[in-house]
Design a protein around this motif. Sequence first.
Motif, PDB file in Angstrom:
ATOM      1  N   THR A  83      42.075  36.843  54.162  1.00 51.17           N
ATOM      2  CA  THR A  83      42.546  38.117  54.311  1.00 51.17           C
ATOM      3  C   THR A  83      41.731  39.096  53.553  1.00 51.17           C
ATOM      4  N   ASN A  84      41.846  40.472  54.075  1.00 52.90           N
ATOM      5  CA  ASN A  84      41.042  41.391  53.460  1.00 52.90           C
ATOM      6  C   ASN A  84      41.998  42.139  52.494  1.00 52.90           C
ATOM      7  N   LYS A  85      41.556  41.928  51.158  1.00 50.27           N
ATOM      8  CA  LYS A  85      42.376  42.413  50.032  1.00 50.27           C
ATOM      9  C   LYS A  85      41.775  43.680  49.575  1.00 50.27           C
ATOM     10  N   LYS A 133      38.797  48.038  45.168  1.00 52.03           N
ATOM     11  CA  LYS A 133      40.143  47.602  45.038  1.00 52.03           C
ATOM     12  C   LYS A 133      40.765  48.469  43.786  1.00 52.03           C
TER      13      LYS A 133
END
Length: 154
Positions: A83-85, A133
């Motif tokens: 999954t792209n976090k 992030k």
Amino acid sequence: MYLNNGAGGYIVYRKAGKGKYSKLANINKNTILSYTDKSAKNGTVYTYKIVACKTAGKTSYNAADSNQKTIMRITSSKVTKTTNKAGGYQIQYSVKSNFAKANTVKVTGAKKSNVTIAKLAKKKYYVRVRSFKKVGKTTYYSAWSTTKNVVIKK
């Protein structure tokens, strides 16, 4: 486990759990200092012992058993889903390979996957990307990707 300088080789024995030892390998040189058990099964506890051996004429001699070593075989995990976090990406480009005086474009939103950078001169550019992030007030960055070369022709 010890090595015997007078040995001509070694015999590796293995047992699974509380079972009986069985011969796993003959190592016919005393210069080989390691052995990998490629047939070990994941999650199984094995105990190994090594016996030094030497052949003189037609007679084989075995030394006393070595100390035993007990280990559990655990294989590495496999990636089954990603999954792209990332919170976004930075794209950096420069006409110099060391990225001196580089320009950086910030792309926010992990779902945005392509960006057009307008008004570039007809030159060779070096391009790299990294993700970021933001957690609270701190922004975390990945390492830069490998550098790609792009030549603008129009």
